[in-house]
Scaffold this motif. Structure first.
Motif, PDB file in Angstrom:
ATOM      1  N   HIS A   1      -1.122  -4.227   2.682  1.00  0.00           N
ATOM      2  CA  HIS A   1      -1.152  -3.372   1.495  1.00  0.00           C
ATOM      3  C   HIS A   1       0.062  -2.453   1.424  1.00  0.00           C
ATOM      4  CE1 HIS A   1      -3.086  -0.880   4.612  1.00  0.00           C
ATOM      5  NE2 HIS A   1      -2.697   0.167   3.920  1.00  0.00           N
TER       6      HIS A   1
ATOM      7  N   LEU B   1      -7.601  -5.456  -1.842  1.00  0.00           N
ATOM      8  CA  LEU B   1      -7.435  -6.593  -0.939  1.00  0.00           C
ATOM      9  C   LEU B   1      -8.716  -6.860  -0.151  1.00  0.00           C
ATOM     10  CD1 LEU B   1      -3.838  -5.900   0.448  1.00  0.00           C
ATOM     11  CD2 LEU B   1      -4.509  -7.809  -1.034  1.00  0.00           C
TER      12      LEU B   1
ATOM     13  N   ILE C   1      -4.461  -0.451  -3.381  1.00  0.00           N
ATOM     14  CA  ILE C   1      -4.162  -1.864  -3.115  1.00  0.00           C
ATOM     15  C   ILE C   1      -4.955  -2.331  -1.891  1.00  0.00           C
ATOM     16  CG2 ILE C   1      -2.361  -3.477  -2.387  1.00  0.00           C
ATOM     17  CD1 ILE C   1      -0.386  -1.800  -4.065  1.00  0.00           C
ATOM     18  N   ARG C   2      -5.028  -1.468  -0.872  1.00  0.00           N
ATOM     19  CA  ARG C   2      -5.811  -1.805   0.323  1.00  0.00           C
ATOM     20  C   ARG C   2      -7.266  -2.092  -0.038  1.00  0.00           C
ATOM     21  NH1 ARG C   2      -9.461   0.684   2.926  1.00  0.00           N
ATOM     22  NH2 ARG C   2      -9.132   2.640   1.797  1.00  0.00           N
TER      23      ARG C   2
ATOM     24  N   ALA D   1      -0.644   2.475  -2.325  1.00  0.00           N
ATOM     25  CA  ALA D   1      -0.987   1.697  -1.138  1.00  0.00           C
ATOM     26  C   ALA D   1      -2.492   1.692  -0.868  1.00  0.00           C
ATOM     27  CB  ALA D   1      -0.231   2.228   0.080  1.00  0.00           C
TER      28      ALA D   1
ATOM     29  N   ILE E   1      -2.297  -9.898  -5.732  1.00  0.00           N
ATOM     30  CA  ILE E   1      -3.294  -9.267  -4.872  1.00  0.00           C
ATOM     31  C   ILE E   1      -4.435 -10.232  -4.598  1.00  0.00           C
ATOM     32  CG2 ILE E   1      -5.041  -7.433  -4.808  1.00  0.00           C
ATOM     33  CD1 ILE E   1      -3.030  -5.671  -6.369  1.00  0.00           C
TER      34      ILE E   1
ATOM     35  N   ASP F   1      -8.673  -2.478   6.373  1.00  0.00           N
ATOM     36  CA  ASP F   1      -7.562  -3.109   5.660  1.00  0.00           C
ATOM     37  C   ASP F   1      -7.709  -4.618   5.771  1.00  0.00           C
ATOM     38  OD1 ASP F   1      -6.743  -3.730   8.245  1.00  0.00           O
ATOM     39  OD2 ASP F   1      -5.096  -2.291   8.266  1.00  0.00           O
TER      40      ASP F   1
END
Length: 377
Positions: free
Chosen positions: A181, A201, A197-198, A194, A341, A103
């Motif tokens: 995230h 990132l 998005i992780r 989630a 993001i 992450d």
């Protein structure tokens, strides 16, 4: 820009194929797939001629300096990231592979050269978004301590605090300590998004010496606070040729909805515009970040068609900005999500470069080559 075959490039340069490919991987020579044979590549005539000209004598220092500013020779050394053979590496670790399990906080620890930090939940107003990020960073930059003369541990703690402020500004508050995230997914009421998005990132956390990162390094080289370095990076990121590129993808998608994907792409090209979000000079065979991200969610049909038609017509594959826009559409995220993001992720990279620049103890101060009227004596 003209394009020539590998055989022509090798004849002009007088080098081995390995040297040609090495120059491509280092961003010195732009390349793209040959539309008539996808197994072959074409190479930028301009870049080939520039490198070939070096064989006729040593370049003047001012010529070298000028060319480093436009996808040329490396400007400064770094241990943080590199792009080799079409892959992106964070301190030697493959970024695409890291995105499958790490992450943003874990990547911050890796890039900053320390333990996994915790981004503290900072006090602030509950109107998260990009304007709030500018406001918060501006306040911090005006009041934070300079970086000169401060120890390693203190600066790393300061970096985590700045990330806490940026996260709060972009993702809002939360009652529990969630990863970045998870906070974004909760803020957007899309908990199911989630994980993707992780991944985004992690893939966007760092990308060598891009324009915004260079801006951040210049700022902190003066001794300015870390928050000021991140603010500089954010100001630079917002331009349409950098982090704001995904907004152009929204316009293309809107046109494709009205006219159909093929008509929309053709219309953009007929107007003399480069097709947005396709191709990247550092990835002649396709942006590895986009390829990785696009495999982990169901790409909406509109974007899938745009990817196929765009590649067929321009000979370039979708880049990370395309992937972010497609991800936002697939997950029902707000229009500002790609830029948010991008900003949250890249703040980690800006801070990594800021910390590295501080260790050098040097001021980044290039000279200008004056081309105006002759001075009057």
């Amino acid at each position: 820009m003209g394009w020539i075959t590998a055989e022509q490039a090798l004849q002009r340069l007088g080098t081995k194929p390995q040297t040609l490919y090495a120059n491509v991987s280092r961003g010195r020579i732009a390349a793209k797939p040959d539309a008539s044979d996808p197994r072959r590549s074409l190479y930028s005539t301009e870049d080939i001629e520039r490198l070939a000209s070096r064989q006729h004598g040593r370049r003047k220092a001012e010529t070298v300096a000028a060319q480093t500013m436009a996808w040329g020779d490396p400007v400064l050394p770094t241990t943080i990231s590199t792009i080799e053979d079409g892959r992106l590496y964070y301190r030697g670790e493959d970024a695409a592979k890291l995105s499958r399990m790490a992450d943003l906080e874990a990547v911050a620890g890796l890039l900053w050269g320390g333990k996994r930090p915790r981004f503290p939940i900072m006090a602030g107003e509950d109107n998260p978004g990009l304007p709030q990020a500018f406001t918060v960073l501006g306040r911090l930059a005006a009041s934070d301590m300079p970086t000169l003369g401060r120890g390693h541990a203190v600066l790393h703690a300061d970096a985590a605090r700045v990330m806490g402020a940026v996260t709060r500004a972009l993702a809002g508050t939360t009652a529990t300590e969630l990863a970045a995230h998870e906070r974004l997914a909760r803020h957007w009421h899309r908990p199911e998004a989630a994980d993707i998005i992780r991944r985004a990132l992690v893939l966007l956390a760092e990308h060598e010496l891009n324009a915004s990162t260079f801006s951040a390094r210049i700022t902190v080289s003066t001794g300015a606070p870390l928050s000021a370095a991140v603010l500089s990076g954010l100001c630079t990121l917002g331009g349409p040729l950098h982090g704001g590129a995904a907004a152009a993808m929204d316009e293309l998608a809107e046109a494709a909805t009205r006219l159909g994907p093929e008509q929309a792409v053709q219309l953009s090209l007929r107007r003399g515009r480069a097709l947005p979000c396709f191709g990247h000079r550092l990835y002649p065979h396709g942006d590895v970040r986009a390829a990785e991200l696009l495999t982990h969610f169901e790409v909406p049909p509109l974007y899938r068609d745009l990817a196929v038609i765009g590649e067929a017509l321009v000979g370039e594959r979708p880049n990370i900005d395309f992937a972010l826009a497609a991800m936002a559409a697939a997950c029902g995220l707000p229009a500002a999500a790609p830029m948010i993001i991008f900003t949250l992720a890249r703040s980690v990279g800006w801070l990594a470069h800021a910390l590295e620049q501080i260790e050098t103890g040097s001021l980044i101060r290039p000279r200008a080559r004056y081309v105006g009227p002759a001075p009057a004596y």
